[in-house]
Design a protein around this motif. Structure first.
Motif, PDB file in Angstrom:
ATOM      1  N   GLU A 187     -62.022 -50.575  -2.692  1.00 28.67           N
ATOM      2  CA  GLU A 187     -61.756 -51.680  -1.776  1.00 28.67           C
ATOM      3  C   GLU A 187     -60.465 -51.510  -0.981  1.00 28.67           C
ATOM      4  O   GLU A 187     -60.268 -52.174   0.032  1.00 28.67           O
ATOM      5  N   ILE A 188     -59.549 -50.668  -1.457  1.00 28.69           N
ATOM      6  CA  ILE A 188     -58.217 -50.633  -0.838  1.00 28.69           C
ATOM      7  C   ILE A 188     -58.258 -50.405   0.679  1.00 28.69           C
ATOM      8  O   ILE A 188     -57.647 -51.154   1.429  1.00 28.69           O
ATOM      9  N   PRO A 189     -59.023 -49.425   1.165  1.00 30.71           N
ATOM     10  CA  PRO A 189     -59.065 -49.264   2.632  1.00 30.71           C
ATOM     11  C   PRO A 189     -59.597 -50.523   3.326  1.00 30.71           C
ATOM     12  O   PRO A 189     -59.103 -50.881   4.404  1.00 30.71           O
ATOM     13  N   ASN A 190     -60.544 -51.221   2.713  1.00 25.94           N
ATOM     14  CA  ASN A 190     -61.058 -52.453   3.315  1.00 25.94           C
ATOM     15  C   ASN A 190     -60.024 -53.561   3.304  1.00 25.94           C
ATOM     16  O   ASN A 190     -59.893 -54.311   4.267  1.00 25.94           O
ATOM     17  N   ILE A 191     -59.306 -53.668   2.204  1.00 27.38           N
ATOM     18  CA  ILE A 191     -58.258 -54.696   2.120  1.00 27.38           C
ATOM     19  C   ILE A 191     -57.250 -54.459   3.242  1.00 27.38           C
ATOM     20  O   ILE A 191     -56.823 -55.380   3.926  1.00 27.38           O
ATOM     21  N   ARG A 192     -56.899 -53.211   3.444  1.00 25.05           N
ATOM     22  CA  ARG A 192     -55.927 -52.886   4.487  1.00 25.05           C
ATOM     23  C   ARG A 192     -56.481 -53.229   5.862  1.00 25.05           C
ATOM     24  O   ARG A 192     -55.773 -53.753   6.718  1.00 25.05           O
ATOM     25  N   ASP A 251     -52.619 -42.833   6.134  1.00 23.84           N
ATOM     26  CA  ASP A 251     -52.642 -43.498   7.435  1.00 23.84           C
ATOM     27  C   ASP A 251     -53.995 -44.136   7.665  1.00 23.84           C
ATOM     28  O   ASP A 251     -54.962 -43.811   6.980  1.00 23.84           O
ATOM     29  N   LYS A 252     -54.044 -44.960   8.674  1.00 21.83           N
ATOM     30  CA  LYS A 252     -55.318 -45.604   8.973  1.00 21.83           C
ATOM     31  C   LYS A 252     -56.317 -44.556   9.477  1.00 21.83           C
ATOM     32  O   LYS A 252     -56.035 -43.832  10.422  1.00 21.83           O
ATOM     33  N   PRO A 253     -57.477 -44.449   8.835  1.00 17.91           N
ATOM     34  CA  PRO A 253     -58.469 -43.483   9.348  1.00 17.91           C
ATOM     35  C   PRO A 253     -59.064 -43.988  10.660  1.00 17.91           C
ATOM     36  O   PRO A 253     -59.125 -45.191  10.884  1.00 17.91           O
ATOM     37  N   ASP A 254     -59.488 -43.081  11.520  1.00 15.83           N
ATOM     38  CA  ASP A 254     -60.113 -43.488  12.787  1.00 15.83           C
ATOM     39  C   ASP A 254     -61.366 -44.304  12.531  1.00 15.83           C
ATOM     40  O   ASP A 254     -61.655 -45.261  13.223  1.00 15.83           O
ATOM     41  N   GLU A 255     -62.108 -43.855  11.534  1.00 18.96           N
ATOM     42  CA  GLU A 255     -63.337 -44.568  11.183  1.00 18.96           C
ATOM     43  C   GLU A 255     -63.428 -44.559   9.672  1.00 18.96           C
ATOM     44  O   GLU A 255     -62.785 -43.761   9.013  1.00 18.96           O
ATOM     45  N   MET A 256     -64.306 -45.411   9.131  1.00 17.45           N
ATOM     46  CA  MET A 256     -64.487 -45.420   7.680  1.00 17.45           C
ATOM     47  C   MET A 256     -65.542 -44.386   7.290  1.00 17.45           C
ATOM     48  O   MET A 256     -66.515 -44.696   6.606  1.00 17.45           O
ATOM     49  N   THR A 257     -65.354 -43.161   7.728  1.00 21.50           N
ATOM     50  CA  THR A 257     -66.295 -42.109   7.358  1.00 21.50           C
ATOM     51  C   THR A 257     -65.589 -41.135   6.417  1.00 21.50           C
ATOM     52  O   THR A 257     -64.354 -41.084   6.385  1.00 21.50           O
ATOM     53  N   ALA A 258     -66.388 -40.372   5.686  1.00 16.36           N
ATOM     54  CA  ALA A 258     -65.808 -39.414   4.751  1.00 16.36           C
ATOM     55  C   ALA A 258     -64.843 -38.485   5.491  1.00 16.36           C
ATOM     56  O   ALA A 258     -63.731 -38.221   5.037  1.00 16.36           O
ATOM     57  N   GLU A 259     -65.258 -38.032   6.644  1.00 13.32           N
ATOM     58  CA  GLU A 259     -64.449 -37.074   7.380  1.00 13.32           C
ATOM     59  C   GLU A 259     -63.077 -37.644   7.760  1.00 13.32           C
ATOM     60  O   GLU A 259     -62.038 -37.025   7.513  1.00 13.32           O
ATOM     61  N   ILE A 261     -61.515 -40.313   6.555  1.00 13.09           N
ATOM     62  CA  ILE A 261     -60.705 -40.702   5.403  1.00 13.09           C
ATOM     63  C   ILE A 261     -60.088 -39.480   4.732  1.00 13.09           C
ATOM     64  O   ILE A 261     -58.903 -39.465   4.408  1.00 13.09           O
ATOM     65  N   HIS A 262     -60.892 -38.433   4.577  1.00 14.15           N
ATOM     66  CA  HIS A 262     -60.332 -37.236   3.944  1.00 14.15           C
ATOM     67  C   HIS A 262     -59.267 -36.583   4.821  1.00 14.15           C
ATOM     68  O   HIS A 262     -58.317 -36.003   4.317  1.00 14.15           O
ATOM     69  N   LYS A 263     -59.417 -36.726   6.108  1.00 13.41           N
ATOM     70  CA  LYS A 263     -58.415 -36.137   7.015  1.00 13.41           C
ATOM     71  C   LYS A 263     -57.050 -36.796   6.766  1.00 13.41           C
ATOM     72  O   LYS A 263     -56.039 -36.109   6.590  1.00 13.41           O
ATOM     73  N   VAL A 264     -57.006 -38.126   6.748  1.00 12.89           N
ATOM     74  CA  VAL A 264     -55.703 -38.778   6.574  1.00 12.89           C
ATOM     75  C   VAL A 264     -55.158 -38.590   5.157  1.00 12.89           C
ATOM     76  O   VAL A 264     -53.944 -38.508   4.954  1.00 12.89           O
ATOM     77  N   LYS A 265     -56.056 -38.490   4.196  1.00 14.52           N
ATOM     78  CA  LYS A 265     -55.607 -38.254   2.821  1.00 14.52           C
ATOM     79  C   LYS A 265     -55.011 -36.856   2.675  1.00 14.52           C
ATOM     80  O   LYS A 265     -53.967 -36.660   2.061  1.00 14.52           O
ATOM     81  N   THR A 266     -55.710 -35.891   3.272  1.00 16.70           N
ATOM     82  CA  THR A 266     -55.218 -34.515   3.214  1.00 16.70           C
ATOM     83  C   THR A 266     -53.848 -34.416   3.883  1.00 16.70           C
ATOM     84  O   THR A 266     -52.948 -33.749   3.379  1.00 16.70           O
ATOM     85  N   ASP A 267     -53.699 -35.102   5.017  1.00 16.05           N
ATOM     86  CA  ASP A 267     -52.401 -35.080   5.705  1.00 16.05           C
ATOM     87  C   ASP A 267     -51.311 -35.641   4.807  1.00 16.05           C
ATOM     88  O   ASP A 267     -50.213 -35.089   4.724  1.00 16.05           O
ATOM     89  N   LEU A 268     -51.614 -36.752   4.159  1.00 21.64           N
ATOM     90  CA  LEU A 268     -50.618 -37.363   3.277  1.00 21.64           C
ATOM     91  C   LEU A 268     -50.219 -36.384   2.166  1.00 21.64           C
ATOM     92  O   LEU A 268     -49.035 -36.130   1.934  1.00 21.64           O
ATOM     93  N   PHE A 269     -51.215 -35.815   1.490  1.00 22.04           N
ATOM     94  CA  PHE A 269     -50.902 -34.933   0.366  1.00 22.04           C
ATOM     95  C   PHE A 269     -50.161 -33.678   0.817  1.00 22.04           C
ATOM     96  O   PHE A 269     -49.352 -33.126   0.086  1.00 22.04           O
ATOM     97  N   SER A 270     -50.442 -33.255   2.027  1.00 20.63           N
ATOM     98  CA  SER A 270     -49.736 -32.038   2.450  1.00 20.63           C
ATOM     99  C   SER A 270     -48.273 -32.365   2.765  1.00 20.63           C
ATOM    100  O   SER A 270     -47.458 -31.460   2.918  1.00 20.63           O
ATOM    101  N   SER A 271     -47.930 -33.655   2.822  1.00 24.34           N
ATOM    102  CA  SER A 271     -46.519 -33.991   3.028  1.00 24.34           C
ATOM    103  C   SER A 271     -45.804 -34.344   1.716  1.00 24.34           C
ATOM    104  O   SER A 271     -44.672 -34.833   1.734  1.00 24.34           O
TER     105      SER A 271
END
Ligand code: BG6
Length: 479
Positions: A187-192, A251-259, A261-271
């Motif tokens: 739910e966290i992305p939806n809550i946000r 960060d906020k994903p462009d869309e609620m799609t797997a692609e 969401i994983h993009k913004v998550k990967t960016d976060l972890f790489s930092s």
């Protein structure tokens, strides 16, 4: 949900995970009509079991769910057993033929789920054979499901990933982190999304620190053998805690799609700010449980299959930071331990004084409760203050929201059958998180800790409090 069709091949079908988690989850899906007529499960393992005996064990694993014996028997008719040696090519041919036969019998649409509920050292071999012996079908989907642990460090995880990727493309690989199957975390992305003020406040401008706690009251129970190869850093921090941080801090994903969401998550972890070895002891604390105050509970070193002098940690706490504009200078304090006073999985977000610019009371803490309670709470100066922060976060809107939430495995199996990879872990994410964990592990391996250092039923070693006090902070969840 709509009925799905597939033949499941469960490697490790006679094992503990399958009986404890998978069969109950499949049964719930059966009762919900997600699995109905067009599915079959092939359990496979070394032991020479008959179909009948296998079915009995399946029914036994459902005992606590309900007492609809007839439904269970009906369900068990979809189960078949094939004994198997993971290194023997002939056995894969037998599996392939059985799967094809069952596909005809149940009209399963040529879909295959290959589920690795076996010891991780076999993951690579099995995947390779599935591919080379031609088990994959042409006209349906082929999905490989991998349980944790995914490696024990970056090197072994990479090796495993190489082996898997020779047999399956990344899109067909579903790496399970069962925390991502939990309703509250999903739910966290939806809550946000639904609470723009809260989402806006999630940044170093307004947040003093974020705390993630995965506390357990149980000890290692009968998993001493596995735990001796792991420890809590690998067992909970590298995967579950990191993924929770991902959901709250990405960060906020462009869309609620797997692609997206994983993009913004990967960016976060790489930092992730990977520690220097000499920073490890200041940033991370480890512990191992002793007996309790009354001397009644078993100390870790006295557990079955645990070395008398084991230096494996059953508790860890640490401070994680990101090299990221949004989160500059915000400590993420994390901790997880066995034999803490209570089971409690939660995220606590502590706002700073600047948050008043957004109309948030100074000294506000928002807690997102994952388990055993679901939902959230808001504290101002340590006092429940729901009302004056009404517009900060509204969730859940409906009080019954969590009542019929699916259990984690149930929800993940639906995702696998639907081809939805949002709630699975991708290889890029794992690379960054292992890299981060490896430095800590390597440093710890060089030193002999003074274990045991906390009593069962307590909040862990004192050094875990000092870790936050040094920064002028303290843990929100305290016994
Ligand atoms: C597993 C760990 O991944 O998660 C266990 O291997 C731990 O050690 C478990 O007990 C906790 O999961 P949950 O869903 O009970 O919080």
């Amino acid at each position: 949900a709509k009925e799905k069709s597939a033949i499941f091949i469960i490697f490790g079908g006679s094992g503990d995970l399958a009986h404890r988690k998978l069969y109950p989850a499949l049964y719930r899906l059966y009762k919900a009509g997600v699995l109905k007529d067009h599915f079959a499960v092939i359990g496979t393992a070394r032991r020479p079991w008959s179909d009948d005996y296998f079915r009995e064990t399946v029914v036994t694993s459902l005992e606590n769910l309900d007492d609809d014996k007839q439904k269970m028997e009906e369900f068990a008719k979809h189960f078949f057993y094939q004994s198997h040696n993971v290194n023997d090519s002939k056995h894969y041919i037998a599996l392939k033929e059985l799967a094809a036969k069952l596909d005809d019998q149940f009209s399963a649409g040529h879909n295959r789920v290959y589920y690795m509920a076996i010891a991780p050292r076999f993951f690579g071999t099995v995947a390779e054979h599935i591919n080379s012996e031609g088990l994959k079908t042409k006209n349906g989907f082929n999905r490989l499901v991998i349980e944790k642990p995914f490696g024990r460090d970056l090197a072994s995880a990479s090796e495993l990933n190489n082996d898997l990727s020779k047999a399956f493309p990344e899109e067909e690989i579903y790496r399970i982190d069962h925390y991502l199957g939990k309703k509250m975390i999903q739910e966290i992305p939806n809550i946000r999304l639904k609470n723009p003020k809260f989402d806006k406040a999630l940044s170093g401008k307004y947040v003093s620190n974020i705390q993630v706690t995965l506390g357990e009251s149980l000890g290692v129970e009968d998993r001493g053998g596995y735990y001796e190869t792991s420890g809590v850093l690998r067992d909970m921090v590298q995967n579950h805690i990191m993924q929770i941080i991902g959901s709250i801090a990405m960060d906020k994903p462009d869309e609620m799609t797997a692609e997206s969401i994983h993009k913004v998550k990967t960016d976060l972890f790489s930092s992730l700010k990977v520690l220097d070895p000499e920073e490890v002891n200041r940033a991370f604390v480890r512990g191992q449980y002793d007996t309790d105050r009354l001397g009644k509970q078993t100390a870790y070193r006295d557990e079955e299959n645990v070395d008398d002098n084991s230096n494996i940690e059953t508790y860890a706490a640490g401070k994680i930071e990101f090299d990221d504009e949004r989160w500059a200078n915000v400590p993420f304090y994390v901790r997880s331990g066995k034999r803490m006073p209570d089971k409690s999985s939660r995220i606590d977000i502590v706002f700073n004084d600047q948050a008043s610019k957004l109309g948030i009371n100074p000294n506000t803490t928002v807690s997102l409760l994952i388990e055993p309670e679901n939902g959230h709470s808001i504290l101002v100066n340590g006092i429940d203050y729901q009302d004056s922060n009404q517009d900060l976060i509204k969730f859940p809107e409906d009080k019954t929201y969590f009542d019929d939430a699916r259990e984690a495995y149930e929800s993940l199996i639906i995702d696998i059958l639907s081809g939805d990879r949002i709630h699975f872990t991708l290889w890029d994410e794992l690379q960054s998180t292992w890299k981060y964990i490896d430095v800590i592990r390597e440093q710890w391996d060089l030193e002999t800790p003074k274990f045991p250092n906390y009593l069962s039923g307590t909040m862990g070693p004192e050094a875990a409090d000092t870790l936050l006090e040094r920064d002028g902070n303290s843990w929100v969840w305290d016994d």
